[in-house]
Enzyme design. Structure first.
Site, short mmCIF file in Angstrom:
data_model
loop_
_atom_site.label_atom_id
_atom_site.label_comp_id
_atom_site.label_asym_id
_atom_site.label_seq_id
_atom_site.Cartn_x
_atom_site.Cartn_y
_atom_site.Cartn_z
N GLU A 1 -1.32 1.31 11.37
CA GLU A 1 0.08 0.97 11.57
C GLU A 1 0.98 2.04 10.98
O GLU A 1 0.62 2.72 10.02
CB GLU A 1 0.40 -0.37 10.90
N CYS B 1 6.99 5.74 7.75
CA CYS B 1 5.93 5.43 6.80
C CYS B 1 4.62 5.45 7.58
O CYS B 1 4.46 4.72 8.56
CB CYS B 1 6.20 4.05 6.20
N CYS C 1 -8.61 1.02 3.56
CA CYS C 1 -8.47 1.73 2.29
C CYS C 1 -9.62 1.30 1.39
O CYS C 1 -10.04 0.15 1.42
CB CYS C 1 -7.14 1.38 1.62
N CYS D 1 -7.11 -2.46 -4.36
CA CYS D 1 -6.09 -3.07 -5.20
C CYS D 1 -5.89 -4.52 -4.73
O CYS D 1 -5.63 -4.75 -3.55
CB CYS D 1 -4.78 -2.29 -5.12
N CYS E 1 -2.81 -5.78 -2.47
CA CYS E 1 -2.44 -5.03 -1.27
C CYS E 1 -3.26 -5.51 -0.08
O CYS E 1 -4.49 -5.61 -0.16
CB CYS E 1 -2.69 -3.54 -1.51
N CYS F 1 5.90 -2.85 2.26
CA CYS F 1 4.87 -2.25 1.42
C CYS F 1 3.69 -3.19 1.23
O CYS F 1 3.86 -4.33 0.83
CB CYS F 1 5.42 -1.95 0.03
N1 SAH Z 1 -2.67 4.26 -1.53
C1 SAH Z 1 -1.38 4.79 -1.82
C2 SAH Z 1 -0.36 4.62 -0.71
C3 SAH Z 1 -0.27 3.32 0.04
S1 SAH Z 1 0.58 1.92 -0.56
C4 SAH Z 1 -0.84 4.20 -3.09
O1 SAH Z 1 -1.41 3.24 -3.56
O2 SAH Z 1 0.11 4.73 -3.63
C5 SAH Z 1 2.25 2.32 -0.86
C6 SAH Z 1 2.81 1.52 -2.04
O3 SAH Z 1 2.89 0.11 -1.74
C7 SAH Z 1 1.95 1.64 -3.27
O4 SAH Z 1 2.75 1.84 -4.39
C8 SAH Z 1 1.28 0.29 -3.32
O5 SAH Z 1 0.82 -0.03 -4.59
C9 SAH Z 1 2.40 -0.61 -2.86
N2 SAH Z 1 1.95 -1.95 -2.47
C10 SAH Z 1 0.74 -2.31 -2.00
N3 SAH Z 1 0.69 -3.62 -1.77
C11 SAH Z 1 1.89 -4.12 -2.09
C12 SAH Z 1 2.46 -5.42 -2.05
N4 SAH Z 1 1.76 -6.47 -1.62
N5 SAH Z 1 3.75 -5.55 -2.45
C13 SAH Z 1 4.46 -4.50 -2.88
N6 SAH Z 1 3.98 -3.25 -2.92
C14 SAH Z 1 2.71 -3.05 -2.54
#
Ligand code: SAH
Length: 370
Positions: A110, A123, A130, A134, A137, A361
Site C-alpha cells: 500500500e 507515504c 515487515c 512491533c 503495528c 500510520c
Molecule cells: N519500519 C519503519 C517505517 C514504517 S512505520 C519504522 O518503524 O520506522 C512508520 C511509523 O509508524 C513508525 O514510527 C511506526 O512505529 C509507526 N506506527 C506503526 N504502527 C503504528 C500505530 N498502530 N499507530 C501509530 N503509529 C504506528
C-alpha cells in the site's frame, strides 16, 4: 491448493519472487547500456527517461520523439508493469488517497498520498510485510513476505505523481514534494533497493525525479549499522527514528529489535547522522495509553534528546484490529507534550490523516487483507 506443513493448508499461494528488471532499477548509465543491448542508440535511454520521469508519461504511444520500433523494444524489455492497482480509497474530501497494489507475484503493498495546502506527501512501502514484529503495528503482524525492488518503490511515487499531474487528486494538478518511507516494511532492512530508490527520487532529470533530498524521509526502527552507512551515502535525507520508549525495558517489548541495538546506541547513531549530514533528526513516538505516555517517560525522553538537533513527532496510536492498546487520553497527551516543551524539546503531534481508510500510520496491512 498445496500442503505446506501437516494441517496447514494454503490456497492459491502466489509464487513469491523478485520483480522483473525495470528501467527504474537502473542508473542513467545502466539505462544506456540496456538500450544499446537492445540494438538501439544510447541516447534513447535519456529520451525515454525524460518521458517517464520528466513528463510522467507511462504510455509509450505518447512518446512522439521515439520511433515506434524503439518504443516497442524498450517497453517490452525494460518497462514491465510492476504495480497493478487493486483499489484506491480516499478520505479527507479526496485529499488523502490510499492505493493498494498487487505486485507481479501476487504480493500486496500500500501507499498513501496526502495533500496539504503547502505540500504533497507520498507515504510508500519498502517491503511487502515487515519482519520487525512491533506488536502495535498492523504490518508487523503478518511478517515479512519479501523486499521490494528499487523500481517497485519508485513506481509507488510515480503513480502518485502521475495522478496529481493529471488532476486526478482533489485540489487540481500538482506535484509530489515529499516522500516518506513510512508505509509497509523496514527500509533499512532492504538497504540497497531503498538507496537506489532515493537516488532515483533526488537525481536531476533525466536520471531522476529531481526532488530535494530534504523532502525525503527514511524511517527506521534503529538498525544501527545501516544508519551509520546511510550517513556516509552523501544523500542528506531526513532520518526518522521510531523510538516509542526512552527505556530499554519497555522498548524491548514495543520494538523487539531493541534487544540487539538498545536505545542509547540507536540515539548515538542518530546524532552521528545529524552531525554528518547537518539534518535535524526526527524521533517518532507513538503515544499508547498507559504504556509509554507517562509524564516521567516524557522527562526521561527529554534527558536523552536535550541539546540535540532533533524534533520529536508524537503519533496518537492508531489501534490495530484485536489489539488491547489504544491512544492516550487527551489530558495525558497534553501533559506529555507540555513536559517536553518545558524541557525545550521541539515537539509536534502528528495528524491522523487517513485513519478512517486504514491508511494512517501502522495501519497498512494489505498482505493480510488480500
Ligand atoms: N519500519 C519503519 C517505517 C514504517 S512505520 C519504522 O518503524 O520506522 C512508520 C511509523 O509508524 C513508525 O514510527 C511506526 O512505529 C509507526 N506506527 C506503526 N504502527 C503504528 C500505530 N498502530 N499507530 C501509530 N503509529 C504506528
Amino acid at each position: 491448493m498445496t500442503m505446506q506443513a501437516p494441517g496447514e493448508l494454503v490456497f492459491d499461494a502466489p509464487r513469491r519472487g523478485k520483480a522483473p528488471r525495470h528501467l527504474m532499477d537502473l542508473s542513467g548509465d545502466e539505462r544506456k547500456v540496456a538500450v544499446v543491448e537492445l540494438g538501439l542508440p544510447a541516447f534513447r535511454a535519456d529520451q525515454v527517461s525524460r518521458q517517464w520521469l520528466g513528463r510522467l508519461s507511462d504510455d509509450p504511444n505518447e512518446w512522439s520523439d521515439v520511433p515506434a520500433h524503439a518504443r516497442e523494444l524498450i517497453s517490452g524489455a525494460l518497462l514491465p508493469r510492476l504495480l497493478t492497482g487493486v483499489r484506491t480509497i480516499d478520505c479527507d474530501s479526496g485529499t488523502t488517497v490510499k492505493s493498494v497494489w498487487r505486485l507481479h507475484d501476487g504480493a500486496l503493498v500500500e501507499s498513501v498520498l496526502m495533500r496539504y495546502p503547502e505540500r504533497v506527501t507520498v507515504c510508500i512501502s519498502s517491503q511487502a510485510g515487515c519482519g520487525m514484529n512491533c506488536p502495535f503495528c498492523a504490518t508487523g503482524q503478518a511478517g515479512l513476505t519479501r523486499n521490494l525492488s528499487t523500481a517497485e518503490i519508485v513506481e509507488q511515487v510515480l503513480a502518485g505523481a502521475r495522478a496529481l499531474d493529471r488532476g486526478e487528486v482533489a485540489g487540481g494538478p500538482g506535484r509530489v514534494s515529499n516522500v516518506v518511507f513510512m508505509g509497509m516494511g523496514e527500509p533499512l532492512a532492504n538497504y540497497s533497493a531503498v538507496i537506489g530508490a532515493v537516488r532515483r527520487l533526488v537525481s536531476p532529470s533525466p536520471e531522476g525525479l529531481g526532488m530535494s533530498a530534504r523532502g525525503v524521509t527514511v524511517s527506521t526502527v534503529g538498525l544501527v549499522p545501516r544508519m551509520q552507512q546511510l550517513a556516509g551515502e552523501g544523500l542528506p535525507v531526513t532520518l526518522a527514528v521510531s523510538l516509542h520508549a526512552p527505556d530499554d525495558r519497555l522498548r524491548d517489548t514495543l520494538v523487539p529489535v531493541n534487544t540487539r541495538w538498545p536505545v542509547q546506541e540507536v540515539l548515538d547513531a542518530a546524532w552521528e547522522y545529524g552531525n554528518r549530514t547537518g539534518r535535524r533528526v526526527s524521533i517518532e513516538y507513538a503515544l499508547i495509553r498507559e504504556i509509554n505516555d507517562q509524564a516521567w517517560r516524557a522527562d526521561l525522553l527529554a534527558d536523552l534528546v536535550e541539546g540535540q538537533l532533533v524534533h520529536v513527532n508524537l503519533i496518537p496510536l492508531n489501534p490495530t484490529p484485536g489489539s488491547v492498546w489504544t491512544a492516550s487520553t487527551p489530558q495525558d497527551e497534553r501533559e506529555f507534550v507540555a513536559t517536553l516543551r518545558r524541557r525545550g524539546v521541539q515537539v509536534t503531534v502528528r495528524d491522523t490523516r487517513g485513519r478512517d481508510i486504514d491508511g494512517a500510520c501502522g495501519q497498512l496491512a494489505a498482505a493480510n487483507s488480500g
